[in-house]
Design an enzyme around this catalytic site. Structure first.
Site, PDB file in Angstrom:
ATOM      1  N   ASP A  13      49.689  36.564  49.711  1.00 31.73           N
ATOM      2  CA  ASP A  13      49.922  38.004  49.549  1.00 31.73           C
ATOM      3  C   ASP A  13      51.312  38.272  48.971  1.00 31.73           C
ATOM      4  O   ASP A  13      52.245  37.505  49.207  1.00 31.73           O
ATOM      5  CB  ASP A  13      49.782  38.677  50.931  1.00 31.73           C
ATOM      6  CG  ASP A  13      49.593  40.174  50.805  1.00 31.73           C
ATOM      7  OD1 ASP A  13      49.339  40.658  49.685  1.00 31.73           O
ATOM      8  OD2 ASP A  13      49.705  40.865  51.823  1.00 31.73           O
ATOM      9  N   HIS A  30      50.569  38.370  39.454  1.00 24.22           N
ATOM     10  CA  HIS A  30      49.399  37.501  39.649  1.00 24.22           C
ATOM     11  C   HIS A  30      49.527  36.224  38.809  1.00 24.22           C
ATOM     12  O   HIS A  30      49.119  35.155  39.255  1.00 24.22           O
ATOM     13  CB  HIS A  30      48.114  38.257  39.309  1.00 24.22           C
ATOM     14  CG  HIS A  30      47.794  39.349  40.283  1.00 24.22           C
ATOM     15  ND1 HIS A  30      47.841  39.161  41.652  1.00 24.22           N
ATOM     16  CD2 HIS A  30      47.427  40.649  40.098  1.00 24.22           C
ATOM     17  CE1 HIS A  30      47.512  40.287  42.265  1.00 24.22           C
ATOM     18  NE2 HIS A  30      47.269  41.200  41.342  1.00 24.22           N
ATOM     19  N   LEU A 124      42.519  15.472  48.678  1.00 25.31           N
ATOM     20  CA  LEU A 124      42.729  16.828  49.198  1.00 25.31           C
ATOM     21  C   LEU A 124      41.483  17.650  48.887  1.00 25.31           C
ATOM     22  O   LEU A 124      41.010  17.661  47.752  1.00 25.31           O
ATOM     23  CB  LEU A 124      43.948  17.483  48.546  1.00 25.31           C
ATOM     24  CG  LEU A 124      44.169  18.951  48.951  1.00 25.31           C
ATOM     25  CD1 LEU A 124      44.810  19.053  50.331  1.00 25.31           C
ATOM     26  CD2 LEU A 124      45.043  19.695  47.948  1.00 25.31           C
TER      27      LEU A 124
END
Ligand code: FPP
Length: 239
Positions: A13, A30, A124
């Site tokens: 966020d 963004h 991962l």
């Protein structure tokens, strides 16, 4: 002292506020945020984290202005185009959770390609939650459970049984949630899965959440006593 978490979930966020503070359009925030994903994925592998789940787009994010939604979709496409080779080389398994049928076909195609071409990787497990909502996930899991167990009354369902029908069924529950951007809420992320997750909130905006900040969160996690409903004494005694 806990060892590093096996599974970290992140709410990324603060992209918009990061941009606003610099008098830049939200889209720039963004772009910076998407670039930061790469460095945090790398940071996680360096610390032996095995599962990383990122909240990229919630079921509620469609309510944002049309041009912002389309910026986010474009960034997602660019991310997959740019990072697929890297993910394959680094042993990263990519997966998407959420209702993907709402995405444009060109994005769905890239998601499927990335999932397919990284499916054998194990270093991962990178899961991106997009068009995802925790409540959507729970309701969907319940429906799947009911379809599979038509003659069993719902109250007889064990919580563990529902887990098998969630979109994260083959991932362990997160040990640590990191939320950047100063808010202290779950925002309909992995609601069922985070019943015993340690919650770490930082004011740092996502584009500025770097590897040093990640280490700070891991250090904080290391000091938590994870009781899972038990008392301190029981935990110390290793029961
Ligand atoms: C929250 O910031 C961020 C989002 C809704 C999108 C997260 C997306 C990215 C980091 C980029 C794309 C991701 C991938 C995996 C390629 P906000 O816009 O709510 O910020 P604000 O609260 O400051 O307005």
């Amino acid at each position: 002292m806990n060892s590093n978490p096996k599974h970290i979930a992140m709410i990324m966020d603060g992209n918009g506020r990061w941009a606003k503070k610099r008098l830049l359009p939200r889209a720039v925030g963004h772009v910076k945020g998407a670039a930061n994903v790469r460095s945090i994925v790398q940071g996680c592998t360096e610390h032996g984290v095995e599962f990383l789940t990122l909240f990229a787009f919630s079921t509620e994010n469609w309510r944002r202005p049309e041009d912002e939604v389309s910026t986010l979709m474009d960034l997602f496409i660019q991310y997959l185009d740019k990072e697929l080779v890297e993910m394959k080389e680094a042993g990263i398994r990519f997966r998407l959770i959420g209702e993907r049928s709402a995405f444009m076909p060109s994005l769905q195609m890239r998601i499927e390609k990335a999932e397919r071409e990284t499916s054998q990787n194990t270093k991962l497990h990178l899961t991106v939650a997009a068009n995802y909502g925790g409540q959507w996930d729970i309701l969907r899991a319940m429906q799947l459970w009911l379809d599979a167990n038509p003659n069993t009354p719902l109250p007889l369902m064990e919580p563990q049984a529902l887990k098998n029908y969630l979109s994260t069924s083959d991932l362990p529950d997160p040990d640590l949630l990191i939320r950047t951007g100063g808010e202290s809420r779950m925002s309909n992320f992995l609601l069922w899965q985070m019943a015993y997750t340690e919650l770490y909130f930082t004011d740092t905006y996502w584009p500025e959440f770097d590897k040093v900040e990640l280490e700070r969160a891991l250090e904080w996690f290391g000091k938590r006593v994870r009781r899972f409903g038990q008392t301190d004494e029981q935990v110390l005694a290793g029961n």
